[in-house]
Write an enzyme that holds these catalytic residues in place. Sequence first.
Site, short mmCIF file in Angstrom:
data_model
loop_
_atom_site.label_atom_id
_atom_site.label_comp_id
_atom_site.label_asym_id
_atom_site.label_seq_id
_atom_site.Cartn_x
_atom_site.Cartn_y
_atom_site.Cartn_z
N GLU A 272 0.83 -1.21 0.00
CA GLU A 272 0.00 0.00 0.00
C GLU A 272 0.86 1.26 0.00
O GLU A 272 1.83 1.36 0.74
CB GLU A 272 -0.90 -0.02 1.24
CG GLU A 272 -2.34 0.26 0.94
CD GLU A 272 -2.99 -0.75 0.01
OE1 GLU A 272 -3.21 -0.40 -1.18
OE2 GLU A 272 -3.29 -1.87 0.44
N ALA B 297 -16.19 1.82 -3.03
CA ALA B 297 -15.83 1.01 -1.85
C ALA B 297 -14.34 0.66 -1.87
O ALA B 297 -13.87 -0.11 -1.04
CB ALA B 297 -16.68 -0.25 -1.79
N GLY B 298 -13.61 1.18 -2.85
CA GLY B 298 -12.19 0.85 -2.94
C GLY B 298 -11.93 -0.44 -3.69
O GLY B 298 -10.84 -1.00 -3.63
N LEU B 299 -12.93 -0.93 -4.40
CA LEU B 299 -12.78 -2.19 -5.14
C LEU B 299 -12.62 -1.94 -6.63
O LEU B 299 -12.60 -2.86 -7.42
CB LEU B 299 -13.99 -3.11 -4.86
CG LEU B 299 -14.19 -3.42 -3.37
CD1 LEU B 299 -15.48 -4.21 -3.16
CD2 LEU B 299 -13.01 -4.21 -2.81
N SER B 300 -12.52 -0.69 -7.01
CA SER B 300 -12.27 -0.25 -8.37
C SER B 300 -13.38 -0.60 -9.37
O SER B 300 -13.16 -1.29 -10.38
CB SER B 300 -10.92 -0.76 -8.89
OG SER B 300 -10.47 0.13 -9.89
N ASP C 141 -5.07 -0.77 -10.80
CA ASP C 141 -6.45 -1.20 -10.96
C ASP C 141 -6.70 -1.80 -12.34
O ASP C 141 -7.30 -2.88 -12.47
CB ASP C 141 -7.41 -0.03 -10.76
CG ASP C 141 -7.30 0.57 -9.37
OD1 ASP C 141 -6.55 0.02 -8.54
OD2 ASP C 141 -7.96 1.59 -9.11
N TYR D 117 -3.72 12.08 1.25
CA TYR D 117 -2.98 11.38 0.20
C TYR D 117 -1.88 12.29 -0.36
O TYR D 117 -0.72 11.88 -0.47
CB TYR D 117 -3.96 10.96 -0.91
CG TYR D 117 -3.33 10.23 -2.06
CD1 TYR D 117 -3.09 8.86 -2.01
CD2 TYR D 117 -2.99 10.91 -3.23
CE1 TYR D 117 -2.52 8.19 -3.07
CE2 TYR D 117 -2.41 10.25 -4.30
CZ TYR D 117 -2.18 8.89 -4.22
OH TYR D 117 -1.61 8.23 -5.28
P1 ADP Z 1 -14.11 3.10 -7.33
O1 ADP Z 1 -13.22 3.05 -6.13
O2 ADP Z 1 -15.34 2.26 -7.13
O3 ADP Z 1 -13.39 2.81 -8.59
P2 ADP Z 1 -14.32 5.66 -8.55
O4 ADP Z 1 -14.75 6.99 -8.04
O5 ADP Z 1 -12.94 5.52 -9.07
O6 ADP Z 1 -14.63 4.62 -7.40
O7 ADP Z 1 -15.29 5.23 -9.74
C1 ADP Z 1 -16.68 5.20 -9.53
C2 ADP Z 1 -17.40 5.78 -10.71
O8 ADP Z 1 -17.38 4.83 -11.81
C3 ADP Z 1 -18.87 6.04 -10.44
O9 ADP Z 1 -19.06 7.29 -9.81
C4 ADP Z 1 -19.46 5.99 -11.84
O10 ADP Z 1 -19.21 7.20 -12.52
C5 ADP Z 1 -18.61 4.89 -12.50
N1 ADP Z 1 -19.29 3.58 -12.38
C6 ADP Z 1 -18.88 2.50 -11.68
N2 ADP Z 1 -19.75 1.48 -11.79
C7 ADP Z 1 -20.77 1.93 -12.57
C8 ADP Z 1 -21.99 1.38 -13.03
N3 ADP Z 1 -22.37 0.12 -12.70
N4 ADP Z 1 -22.77 2.14 -13.83
C9 ADP Z 1 -22.41 3.41 -14.16
N5 ADP Z 1 -21.29 3.99 -13.74
C10 ADP Z 1 -20.46 3.28 -12.95
MG MG Z 2 -11.65 3.92 -9.24
#
Ligand code: ADP
Ligand code: MG
Length: 377
Positions: A34, A120-123, A169, A221
Amino acid sequence: MSELPDVADNFTALAGEPPEGVWVAPGRINLIGEHTDYNGGYVLPFAIPQAARLAAGRRDRDVWRFRSLDLQSTVEQESLTPGTHGWHSYLAGVVWSLREAGHSVGGADFVLTSDVPIGAGLSSSAAIECATLTALCDLYHLDIDPMQRARLAQRAENAYVGAPTGLMDQAASTLCTADHALFLDCHTLEVRQVPLDVRAAGLEILVVDTKTPHSHVDGEYAARRASCERACRILGIDLLREVTDLDAALARLPELEARRVRHVVTENQRVLEAVDALADADFARVGRLMTASHASMRDDYEITVPTVDLAVETLLGAGALGARMTGGGFGGCVLALIPAADAEAAATAVQRAFTAAGFGAPVSFLAHPSAGARRLA
Ligand code: ADP
Ligand code: MG
């Protein structure tokens, strides 16, 4: 994933004809390593069962239509402009990134659903990017090797969406294989498949999403990165990966920088040791390295919060071989390597501990190391 809505049927309803294919790309969790990425270090992510599912088909002109079944949103556009906001920019960015790199990609329709939880941090973002990239490579017959695909997806997120994220990721979502973790050297981009067949050893990887609302994450960060850069200037090096004699380096640094550097350097060492331990299927040692990683993030890098510390302590008390926060910090998920027979009771124990401490309810699931991006149908 079987409960996900049918993207092919929904595609047909949108486009008036069936999709040319359905593609899938997973989210990821970092097993260990990390805040090493921007220091030119090592990470060891694996793909999780949760994934984005994408139906796609070409159009005969340059028009792109994006539908998210989860957000019940449809967007259509005839041009690709970096800096465009909205969920569809992650997909449009991939089209843009491919075209920027000189690949011949035309219009397309996309229908998407995903069970990677957002934020949730799972990308969840890499999952939808890498599904899009894999679909376009197949539809437009592009011969691009997997690492280059990951870099093009990263470029979409950096340059089109405007989020300055590392390569882990997209590399994980693209290159991971079932029952393996992916060793990635963030400086040389060397990758290696590392066996992580936990079930063969009677173990599970239990993930606890602490549901902690992230606060001040961006500022903290940036502060950690700045500390590392300051330390590099004092030590006269470009990246902390170049530190060979840790004690000598620490002696030259102010107290705060010394602790930050100690985390990064020992964390890199722990990733290398975890790779060795996994090669020997020595999960007890992997567990000890995970727990040591958590202590280092808590005490030296100071990026943990009470919810994640409580989850780690409770999981260790419930029989885990090791447990640690995963991701950038200040909340997010904790993962534990635990005997399969103890996993359910451990999840319940965390739930009880959170209730007793007055924290909101966490969400737990088993994360079996899964396959990377691929065509489904
Ligand atoms: P994470 O840690 O989950 O990657 P991010 O902020 O990097 O968080 O990315 C999340 C963004 O990706 C959401 O706000 C949305 O814009 C897009 N996204 C993720 N999953 C979906 C989905 N199932 N449908 C539409 N947009 C999505
Ligand atoms: Mg992301």
